[in-house]
Design a protein around this motif. Structure first.
Motif, PDB file in Angstrom:
ATOM      1  N   SER A  63      77.606 -43.786  71.687  1.00 34.03           N
ATOM      2  CA  SER A  63      76.313 -44.320  71.240  1.00 34.03           C
ATOM      3  C   SER A  63      76.535 -45.321  70.116  1.00 34.03           C
ATOM      4  N   ASN A  64      75.895 -46.472  70.227  1.00 35.29           N
ATOM      5  CA  ASN A  64      75.985 -47.498  69.207  1.00 35.29           C
ATOM      6  C   ASN A  64      74.968 -47.237  68.103  1.00 35.29           C
ATOM      7  N   ILE A  65      75.299 -47.664  66.910  1.00 39.44           N
ATOM      8  CA  ILE A  65      74.395 -47.506  65.785  1.00 39.44           C
ATOM      9  C   ILE A  65      73.292 -48.555  65.912  1.00 39.44           C
ATOM     10  N   LYS A  66      72.058 -48.105  65.995  1.00 44.89           N
ATOM     11  CA  LYS A  66      70.939 -49.012  66.146  1.00 44.89           C
ATOM     12  C   LYS A  66      70.518 -49.557  64.780  1.00 44.89           C
ATOM     13  N   GLN A  67      70.374 -50.866  64.715  1.00 41.05           N
ATOM     14  CA  GLN A  67      69.932 -51.510  63.491  1.00 41.05           C
ATOM     15  C   GLN A  67      68.422 -51.720  63.580  1.00 41.05           C
ATOM     16  N   ARG A  68      67.691 -51.138  62.660  1.00 40.86           N
ATOM     17  CA  ARG A  68      66.253 -51.308  62.597  1.00 40.86           C
ATOM     18  C   ARG A  68      65.890 -51.820  61.210  1.00 40.86           C
ATOM     19  N   VAL A  69      64.948 -52.736  61.167  1.00 39.70           N
ATOM     20  CA  VAL A  69      64.582 -53.412  59.925  1.00 39.70           C
ATOM     21  C   VAL A  69      63.135 -53.090  59.592  1.00 39.70           C
ATOM     22  N   LEU A  70      62.900 -52.663  58.359  1.00 46.00           N
ATOM     23  CA  LEU A  70      61.555 -52.417  57.853  1.00 46.00           C
ATOM     24  C   LEU A  70      61.141 -53.602  57.000  1.00 46.00           C
ATOM     25  N   MET A  71      59.996 -54.214  57.325  1.00 42.00           N
ATOM     26  CA  MET A  71      59.505 -55.384  56.603  1.00 42.00           C
ATOM     27  C   MET A  71      58.301 -54.975  55.768  1.00 42.00           C
ATOM     28  N   VAL A  72      58.421 -55.173  54.455  1.00 44.12           N
ATOM     29  CA  VAL A  72      57.377 -54.796  53.502  1.00 44.12           C
ATOM     30  C   VAL A  72      57.150 -55.964  52.555  1.00 44.12           C
ATOM     31  N   SER A  73      55.911 -56.153  52.157  1.00 42.05           N
ATOM     32  CA  SER A  73      55.579 -57.191  51.186  1.00 42.05           C
ATOM     33  C   SER A  73      54.793 -56.571  50.045  1.00 42.05           C
ATOM     34  N   SER A  74      54.809 -57.232  48.927  1.00 43.87           N
ATOM     35  CA  SER A  74      54.027 -56.788  47.775  1.00 43.87           C
ATOM     36  C   SER A  74      52.635 -57.408  47.837  1.00 43.87           C
ATOM     37  N   ARG A  75      51.746 -56.884  47.054  1.00 45.94           N
ATOM     38  CA  ARG A  75      50.400 -57.443  47.001  1.00 45.94           C
ATOM     39  C   ARG A  75      50.423 -58.758  46.221  1.00 45.94           C
ATOM     40  N   LEU A 108      60.284 -63.127  65.387  1.00 42.91           N
ATOM     41  CA  LEU A 108      61.640 -63.465  65.828  1.00 42.91           C
ATOM     42  C   LEU A 108      62.567 -62.263  65.877  1.00 42.91           C
ATOM     43  N   LEU A 109      62.210 -61.176  65.201  1.00 37.64           N
ATOM     44  CA  LEU A 109      63.068 -59.990  65.152  1.00 37.64           C
ATOM     45  C   LEU A 109      62.351 -58.833  65.835  1.00 37.64           C
ATOM     46  N   PRO A 110      62.619 -58.580  67.108  1.00 36.05           N
ATOM     47  CA  PRO A 110      61.907 -57.491  67.798  1.00 36.05           C
ATOM     48  C   PRO A 110      62.270 -56.101  67.296  1.00 36.05           C
ATOM     49  N   HIS A 111      63.403 -55.962  66.595  1.00 43.27           N
ATOM     50  CA  HIS A 111      63.795 -54.653  66.088  1.00 43.27           C
ATOM     51  C   HIS A 111      63.249 -54.383  64.686  1.00 43.27           C
ATOM     52  N   ALA A 112      62.276 -55.192  64.239  1.00 44.59           N
ATOM     53  CA  ALA A 112      61.682 -55.028  62.911  1.00 44.59           C
ATOM     54  C   ALA A 112      60.356 -54.284  63.020  1.00 44.59           C
ATOM     55  N   LYS A 113      60.066 -53.497  61.999  1.00 40.30           N
ATOM     56  CA  LYS A 113      58.807 -52.774  61.890  1.00 40.30           C
ATOM     57  C   LYS A 113      58.113 -53.214  60.603  1.00 40.30           C
ATOM     58  N   LYS A 114      56.839 -53.532  60.722  1.00 42.42           N
ATOM     59  CA  LYS A 114      56.083 -54.003  59.575  1.00 42.42           C
ATOM     60  C   LYS A 114      55.308 -52.861  58.952  1.00 42.42           C
ATOM     61  N   GLU A 115      55.386 -52.784  57.635  1.00 42.41           N
ATOM     62  CA  GLU A 115      54.696 -51.731  56.876  1.00 42.41           C
ATOM     63  C   GLU A 115      53.634 -52.384  56.001  1.00 42.41           C
ATOM     64  N   ILE A 154      61.349 -42.640  56.548  1.00 41.56           N
ATOM     65  CA  ILE A 154      60.230 -42.158  57.356  1.00 41.56           C
ATOM     66  C   ILE A 154      60.100 -42.968  58.646  1.00 41.56           C
ATOM     67  N   GLN A 155      60.291 -44.280  58.562  1.00 41.92           N
ATOM     68  CA  GLN A 155      60.168 -45.154  59.725  1.00 41.92           C
ATOM     69  C   GLN A 155      61.452 -45.225  60.551  1.00 41.92           C
ATOM     70  N   ASN A 156      62.472 -44.445  60.170  1.00 42.02           N
ATOM     71  CA  ASN A 156      63.748 -44.412  60.892  1.00 42.02           C
ATOM     72  C   ASN A 156      64.402 -45.800  60.922  1.00 42.02           C
ATOM     73  N   CYS A 157      64.409 -46.468  59.766  1.00 41.16           N
ATOM     74  CA  CYS A 157      65.014 -47.789  59.628  1.00 41.16           C
ATOM     75  C   CYS A 157      66.176 -47.698  58.641  1.00 41.16           C
ATOM     76  N   ASN A 158      67.226 -48.459  58.917  1.00 47.15           N
ATOM     77  CA  ASN A 158      68.377 -48.472  58.026  1.00 47.15           C
ATOM     78  C   ASN A 158      68.550 -49.795  57.288  1.00 47.15           C
ATOM     79  N   ASN A 159      67.610 -50.740  57.458  1.00 49.51           N
ATOM     80  CA  ASN A 159      67.604 -51.996  56.720  1.00 49.51           C
ATOM     81  C   ASN A 159      66.179 -52.275  56.256  1.00 49.51           C
TER      82      ASN A 159
END
Length: 288
Positions: free
Chosen positions: A26-38, A54-61, A79-84
């Motif tokens: 099993s390969n290590i899956k790279q997932r990206v969490l995208m967060v911005s400040s107010r 452009l990044l389908p493996h990104a999750k927006k919070e 919590i979102q199971n992201c490592n980046n």
């Protein structure tokens, strides 16, 4: 007989050996969490939306308060199971700082984002399939310095869409270009065109494909590289970085120096007029 031997061999394996083999497969899956400040501006928000597209493996919070403890982002990534983590920090509604962190252990990098141009603003002719995987192109200068080598590895783990990621498609039709100019990292996105622009047909065998820019555009100025995630010991600090507050203060001081010079000239002229008064005209009251 060979089949029975293989079956018996797999049945009497230890549990630890099976776990090791499964982890190797099993390969290590790279997932990206995208967060911005107010407080982000519309241009900064559109840049974040472009990167998310452009990044389908990104999750927006949802947005977080910039004044809160920034280490809470590690818990959100867990919590979102992201490592980046991509964290867009806006200050004074004009300065954008871009954090790239490897959660939860690090390292992390803090950039100052300059010259932002979104895809809607540029309106380039290039286009790519949504969810397709990009090809990463790095400048040869990334191999000259140790901190550039570390940045190259961080960009590879975060911007490269892993095979089989969610919402991704098994196609390579665009290129992410990272170039180093004047100590800054310039980001460009190009479409790979494999058709003749005049006829619309396929290219010949010996003809190389062309690149058409899609967008967005932005420039990353490295501030610091930390050992931990969003903090810790400093691995690298850019000695040539000047904060935007210092730049604005220098501009204001330059304008204030011009005003002070004009005011000093006015005061000097008044002092000279008082020191050297004009003589009275003896014919002043002749015609009265």
């Amino acid at each position: 007989m060979a089949t029975l031997y293989k079956t018996a061999q797999t049945e009497f394996k230890d549990v630890e050996d099976l776990i090791e083999e499964r982890e190797k497969k099993s390969n290590i899956k790279q997932r990206v969490l995208m967060v911005s400040s107010r407080g982000v501006t519309f241009r900064q928000r559109h840049l974040m939306n472009d990167l998310e597209a452009l990044l389908p493996h990104a999750k927006k919070e949802s947005k977080i308060e910039a004044k809160q403890d920034i280490e809470l982002l590690n818990e959100l990534a867990d919590i979102q199971n992201c490592n980046n983590v991509f964290y867009f920090e806006s200050r004074k509604h004009q300065d954008l700082y871009f954090w790239i962190s490897r959660a939860p252990s690090g390292p992390s990098v803090k950039f100052h984002v300059q010259n932002i141009h979104t895809m809607d603003e540029l309106k380039m002719t290039g286009n790519c399939l949504k969810g397709s995987r990009p090809i990463l192109s790095f400048d040869a200068n990334f191999d000259t310095e140790p901190h550039f080598q570390l940045l190259k590895e961080i960009f590879t783990q975060t911007f490269a869409v892993p095979k089989g990621a969610r919402k991704s498609k098994p196609f390579f039709d665009h290129v992410f270009s990272f170039s180093i100019v004047d100590g800054r990292i310039w980001f460009r996105n190009y479409q790979i065109v494999e058709k003749d622009p005049e006829t619309g047909g396929d290219l010949a065998k010996n003809t190389k494909p062309t690149l058409v820019e899609i967008g967005p555009r932005f420039v990353l100025n490295t501030m610091r590289i930390f050992e931990g995630s969003f903090g810790g010991p400093t691995l690298y600090e850019n000695p040539k970085f000047i904060s935007p507050n210092a730049v604005r203060a220098a501009i204001r001081s330059r304008h204030s120096a011009k005003y002070a010079e004009r005011a000093s000239r006015v005061v000097g002229r008044e002092a000279r007029e008082q020191a050297n008064p004009l003589p009275q005209d003896p014919l002043k009251d002749v015609f009265e």
